[in-house]
Design an enzyme around this catalytic site. Structure first.
Site, short mmCIF file in Angstrom:
data_model
loop_
_atom_site.label_atom_id
_atom_site.label_comp_id
_atom_site.label_asym_id
_atom_site.label_seq_id
_atom_site.Cartn_x
_atom_site.Cartn_y
_atom_site.Cartn_z
N HIS A 87 -29.35 -15.91 -32.87
CA HIS A 87 -29.87 -14.71 -32.22
C HIS A 87 -31.39 -14.70 -32.24
CE1 HIS A 87 -25.73 -13.21 -32.76
NE2 HIS A 87 -26.03 -12.39 -31.75
N LYS A 106 -33.48 -9.71 -34.75
CA LYS A 106 -32.19 -9.20 -35.23
C LYS A 106 -32.25 -8.96 -36.73
CE LYS A 106 -27.19 -10.00 -35.04
NZ LYS A 106 -26.94 -8.62 -34.58
#
Length: 252
Positions: free
Chosen positions: A143, A147
């Site tokens: 990600h 995040k």
């Protein structure tokens, strides 16, 4: 349950959004573009306390915020009796239990991932785990560098798919002289960097062969589309705690 663009009275579905970040902004713009929704307010860390008593009662709350907002979200759902679409990740088992309890009086869905493709990946991973019972399993999720939680909620969904009874041990990364890999171990690895919307790989390693199942998201819009589709369905649903598959496909 129904799948309409309006509430029971025939008017637009009134919505409060919890979370003013990128997902919240995309959900708002998608609802406005598709029509059938009336967004009554957006609540984030700057005004989250207003949910407890001051926010207007809506048909639906959509929460893509931070787990710290959960007490406010629960208070609002109990006060207003609205339905809830929750996509916030990082919850503990007890916090998921709080969301489940809301289902006694309201229609509630919580999912760590609202992508149709991820739903298919989960099913394929479960099937592969049954067929390749003696293979080693490793889950890798990637990600963007902003995040906050790791591993991702989707990675945990995939973990549950390949080990539904929780019988195997989970190793979160490896370092040092770890020795030979135990047979009943699942490796979980989190990569962070750049602007990656989300990539999930489930590897099955056997003697002289490997199977890898991959889902790659190129934008957050796929999650938004699924969340908005769920919003339409759950606004007309009976009280209960729903899964993504139940709400979208009519099955568990």
């Amino acid at each position: 349950m129904t799948d309409t663009n309006a509430n029971a009275s025939g008017s637009a579905i009134s919505v409060v959004l919890v979370g003013g970040g990128r997902m919240g902004a995309l959900i708002a713009s998608t609802m406005e573009a598709q029509g059938g929704f009336d967004i009554m307010g957006v609540y984030d860390e700057n005004n989250i306390d207003e949910l407890d008593a001051a926010a207007p009662a809506a048909d639906l709350a959509v929460d893509f915020s931070n787990k710290a907002a959960l007490p406010h979200v629960c208070a609002y759902v109990r006060r207003s009796g609205c339905a809830l679409v929750s996509g916030t990740t990082g919850y503990t088992a007890d916090e998921i239990g709080e969301l489940r309890a809301l289902g006694d009086a309201s229609a509630v869905i919580h999912s760590a991932n609202y992508s149709l493709g991820v739903a298919v990946l989960r099913r394929l991973a479960a099937q592969a785990a049954r067929a390749l019972a003696d293979f080693d399993i490793e889950i890798v999720e990637t990600h963007h560098n902003q995040k906050a939680d790791a591993p991702s909620g989707t990675a945990n969904i995939l973990l549950s798919a390949v080990d539904p009874a929780g019988e195997k041990s989970v190793t979160y990364g490896r370092e040092g002289m770890v020795g030979a890999r135990p047979a009943r171990e699942i490796g979980m690895h989190s990569l962070r960097g750049g602007t990656v919307a989300g990539t999930h790989d489930v590897h099955f390693f056997g003697p002289d062969e490997e199977v890898c199942l991959t889902h790659r998201a190129t934008s957050r819009q796929i999650f938004v589309n699924g969340a908005v589709a769920c919003a339409r369905r759950i606004a007309g649903a009976k009280p209960g705690f729903y899964t993504f598959d139940e709400l979208m496909f009519g099955e568990g």
